[in-house]
Design an enzyme around this catalytic site. Structure first.
Site, mmCIF file in Angstrom:
data_model
loop_
_atom_site.group_PDB
_atom_site.id
_atom_site.type_symbol
_atom_site.label_atom_id
_atom_site.label_comp_id
_atom_site.label_asym_id
_atom_site.label_seq_id
_atom_site.Cartn_x
_atom_site.Cartn_y
_atom_site.Cartn_z
ATOM 1 N N HIS A 188 0.830 -1.212 0.000
ATOM 2 C CA HIS A 188 0.000 0.000 0.000
ATOM 3 C C HIS A 188 0.859 1.255 0.000
ATOM 4 O O HIS A 188 0.459 2.294 -0.511
ATOM 5 C CB HIS A 188 -0.975 -0.022 1.177
ATOM 6 C CG HIS A 188 -2.099 -0.985 0.957
ATOM 7 N ND1 HIS A 188 -2.128 -2.226 1.525
ATOM 8 C CD2 HIS A 188 -3.185 -0.915 0.156
ATOM 9 C CE1 HIS A 188 -3.201 -2.877 1.111
ATOM 10 N NE2 HIS A 188 -3.865 -2.102 0.280
ATOM 11 N N ARG A 293 -10.309 4.236 -1.276
ATOM 12 C CA ARG A 293 -9.868 3.378 -0.165
ATOM 13 C C ARG A 293 -10.113 4.150 1.132
ATOM 14 O O ARG A 293 -9.217 4.820 1.645
ATOM 15 C CB ARG A 293 -8.374 3.059 -0.311
ATOM 16 C CG ARG A 293 -8.028 2.142 -1.490
ATOM 17 C CD ARG A 293 -6.532 1.961 -1.588
ATOM 18 N NE ARG A 293 -6.135 0.810 -2.375
ATOM 19 C CZ ARG A 293 -5.714 0.875 -3.643
ATOM 20 N NH1 ARG A 293 -5.646 2.021 -4.261
ATOM 21 N NH2 ARG A 293 -5.349 -0.221 -4.282
ATOM 22 N N GLU A 427 -11.259 -10.472 -4.713
ATOM 23 C CA GLU A 427 -9.813 -10.438 -4.489
ATOM 24 C C GLU A 427 -9.310 -11.668 -3.741
ATOM 25 O O GLU A 427 -8.182 -11.688 -3.268
ATOM 26 C CB GLU A 427 -9.395 -9.142 -3.799
ATOM 27 C CG GLU A 427 -10.164 -8.806 -2.542
ATOM 28 C CD GLU A 427 -9.765 -7.456 -1.946
ATOM 29 O OE1 GLU A 427 -8.753 -6.880 -2.332
ATOM 30 O OE2 GLU A 427 -10.508 -7.005 -1.053
ATOM 31 N N ASN A 450 -4.344 -6.925 -6.850
ATOM 32 C CA ASN A 450 -3.195 -6.938 -5.931
ATOM 33 C C ASN A 450 -3.334 -8.071 -4.918
ATOM 34 O O ASN A 450 -2.411 -8.859 -4.702
ATOM 35 C CB ASN A 450 -3.094 -5.610 -5.162
ATOM 36 C CG ASN A 450 -3.097 -4.408 -6.078
ATOM 37 O OD1 ASN A 450 -2.673 -4.515 -7.219
ATOM 38 N ND2 ASN A 450 -3.583 -3.277 -5.604
ATOM 39 N N ASP A 451 -4.520 -8.135 -4.319
ATOM 40 C CA ASP A 451 -4.733 -9.209 -3.349
ATOM 41 C C ASP A 451 -5.020 -10.528 -4.036
ATOM 42 O O ASP A 451 -4.626 -11.582 -3.538
ATOM 43 C CB ASP A 451 -5.872 -8.846 -2.390
ATOM 44 C CG ASP A 451 -5.373 -7.968 -1.268
ATOM 45 O OD1 ASP A 451 -4.294 -8.279 -0.728
ATOM 46 O OD2 ASP A 451 -6.030 -6.959 -0.951
ATOM 47 N N ARG A 461 2.315 -9.876 -0.529
ATOM 48 C CA ARG A 461 2.559 -8.754 -1.451
ATOM 49 C C ARG A 461 3.509 -7.715 -0.864
ATOM 50 O O ARG A 461 4.003 -6.843 -1.586
ATOM 51 C CB ARG A 461 1.239 -8.107 -1.877
ATOM 52 C CG ARG A 461 0.519 -7.374 -0.773
ATOM 53 C CD ARG A 461 -0.908 -7.029 -1.169
ATOM 54 N NE ARG A 461 -1.052 -5.650 -1.611
ATOM 55 C CZ ARG A 461 -2.222 -5.026 -1.731
ATOM 56 N NH1 ARG A 461 -3.354 -5.675 -1.501
ATOM 57 N NH2 ARG A 461 -2.291 -3.779 -2.102
ATOM 58 N N CYS A 498 -9.764 -2.942 -10.324
ATOM 59 C CA CYS A 498 -9.256 -1.767 -9.613
ATOM 60 C C CYS A 498 -7.881 -2.020 -8.992
ATOM 61 O O CYS A 498 -7.342 -1.158 -8.319
ATOM 62 C CB CYS A 498 -10.248 -1.281 -8.561
ATOM 63 S SG CYS A 498 -10.571 -2.488 -7.283
#
Ligand code: PEP
Ligand code: MG
Length: 539
Positions: A188, A293, A427, A450-451, A461, A498
């Protein structure tokens, strides 16, 4: 010159002086003071020295740079001499017997939180000034040498590690980029850097001795040059100038639709982390906000913000994007995003742990505060609410029940509320595998690559050592995205991406072929993405 390679996800360039960042938490050893009078005089010395330093900096900047830049230091003097701020610190030392460091830190953090929650972007930006002042006072008290703390110029920040909560507090107006030893490009912290439009180079073997030295970060080559020669600096200045020119040229696409030459239309939305990011989203032609977010707003607060505070923020976001698509994601705290008020216990496997919807469903009293604020804001315009980290059907059903309970409460209290569109993030592999069932429960899907990559490829990650294994093009991931897209369309609901892969231009054609309806990316990735879509030739 030294050339050190690391890992990055953007191709940005930064040229400037390195400034070593010491974690504030490491400076504040003790909260309670044995001798309040001694603490008070330590604070007073730091206060007066800081006021003098700021005056000198103001005068030097006025003479060497200009009045506009010098005004920053005048403003810092004003903030520091604010009676309420000053008295709150003194009170904390004398009445509560806190150390000077702790008093400055706690009073400063509280003020910072109040500032960043304001609607006015100017006042929000003052939050970063408070951080600057706090840093200055804390470093003086630490007695450490601070070679580059007085930099009036923008700087490259060097740190062992930067947490997302520290990153959101950085003063982005003077931050050129950062290099860290820990962290990974899909963390992040890196995503925040991307939204701030600065390069972040991670997994760098940093050395404290570089503090105050010149450096060039090349995001595309994923390296940093320490003490580069003049010719190299000149070369990079000219590269930077052509990047600025290219960005200006891209602005001609701002008002044009994202449509392929054969007429396939795709929606392009922006990912934002704070309401202040809306400005760059609009500048880069975002059709809406595909992912807000929301947890970044509340990362550093001592207490969970109440319904009223949250309502005003969400309402403000909707007002800034009138008639546009706006998706606000409910709290995705936990794992690398820790908030003091949640008091989360350390976990062996935080990424597989107590996170996001799991916390919200376990603590409905906390979840309801956010949902009520969102429902009330939805009375002002069409709002999409998105739930993160869904793995099971019961989770979304329970989340919907809690939404219904909140609506009933609001109706009883005669408070106006709207009817938001509800969706989920896809995700986790589990969500992909039951996407057909999930699609019957919600109005939209958004794929968090990402996840999804983290959980599908079984790799953390945030772990820089795994960078070579983290493959956003992995066939397993591609197949999962296709399955999700098919399931959504069978149920007649839209699906977007996203996660960071949405901005990967080498995947755009694949995603369009899979039928993805929208891509939501960092504001600065929007126009290059639109150009790729408009110039796409299918083969
Ligand atoms: C994702 O996981 O892809 C995502 C968009 O959410 P975050 O990066 O905030 O976890
Ligand atoms: Mg995610």
């Amino acid at each position: 010159m030294l050339t050190i390679t690391g890992q990055s996800i953007s191709s940005e360039i930064a040229i400037g002086m390195i400034r070593f960042y010491r974690h504030k938490k490491n400076i504040i050893n003790d909260a309670v003071a044995a001798d309040p009078d001694a603490e008070l005089s330590r604070y007073q010395v730091a206060y007066h020295t800081t006021m003098e330093q700021l005056q000198l900096l103001h005068d030097k900047t006025l003479e060497q740079i200009g009045p506009e830049e010098a005004a920053i230091f005048e403003m810092h003097r004003m903030l520091l001499s604010d009676r309420q701020f000053h008295h709150a610190i003194v009170h904390s030392i004398i009445q509560d017997h806190k150390t000077a460091e702790y008093a400055i830190y706690s009073v400063g953090e509280e003020l910072w939180n109040r500032f960043i929650q304001m609607d006015d972007p100017y006042i929000q930006a003052r939050g970063a000034d408070i951080q600057d002042i706090m840093n200055r006072l804390l470093f003086l008290l630490s007695g450490k040498k601070e070679s580059s703390m007085d930099a009036t110029e923008p700087f490259i920040l060097m740190a062992e590690d930067l947490s997302p909560s520290e990153t959101v507090q950085l003063n982005s107006s003077r931050l050129l980029g950062f290099i860290t030893r820990q962290g990974s490009p899909y963390s992040h912290t890196a995503i925040l850097a991307k939204t701030m439009n600065v390069p972040a180079l991670m997994h760098i073997d940093i050395e404290e001795a570089w503090d105050g030295h010149m450096a060039v970060i090349d995001g595309a080559k994923q390296c940093v040059y320490i003490d580069p020669p003049e010719e190299l600096i000149a070369e990079y200045r000219s590269k930077q100038a052509s990047m600025v020119k290219e960005r200006r040229e891209l602005q001609t696409l701002k008002e044009l639709p994202a449509v392929t030459p054969d007429g396939h239309r795709i929606a392009l939305y922006a990912n934002i982390n704070t309401p202040a990011d809306i400005e760059s989203a609009v500048k880069q032609g975002a059709e809406g906000i595909g992912l807000f977010r929301s947890e970044f707003l509340y990362l550093n607060t001592q207490e969970y913000p109440d319904e009223e505070v949250q309502y005003h923020i969400y309402r403000h976001v909707l007002e800034r994007m009138p008639g546009r698509h706006v998706v606000i994601r409910t709290l995705d705290l936990g794992a690398d995003k820790k908030s003091p008020y949640l008091a989360l216990e350390p976990e062996e496997n935080p990424a597989l742990g107590y996170r996001a919807i799991r916390i919200c469903l376990n603590r409905p009293e906390l979840f309801k505060i956010q949902l009520r604020a969102l429902l009330r804001a939805a009375a002002q315009g069409q709002l999409h609410i998105m739930f993160p980290m869904i793995t099971s059907l019961w989770e979304i059903r329970r989340a919907k029940e809690i939404v219904a309970e909140c609506k009933a409460e609001l109706a009883e209290e005669q408070l106006p509320y709207g009817d938001p569109i509800l969706g989920i993030m896809i995700e986790t592999p589990a969500a992909v595998m039951i996407a057909e069932e999930l699609a019957k429960e919600v109005d939209f899907f958004s794929i968090g690559t990402n996840d999804l990559a983290q959980y599908t490829l079984a790799l953390d990650r945030n772990n820089a050592k795994l960078h070579d294994f983290y493959d956003p093009h992995h066939p397993a991931l591609m197949r999962m995205i296709r399955m999700t897209s098919d399931a959504a369309h069978t149920a007649g609901i839209p699906v977007s991406i996203c996660g960071e892969a949405g901005a990967d231009l080498s995947l755009t054609e694949t995603f369009i072929r899979m039928g993805i309806d929208a891509l939501s990316v960092a504001p600065n990735s929007l126009l290059p993405l639109k150009r790729t879509i408009r110039e796409m030739s299918f083969h």
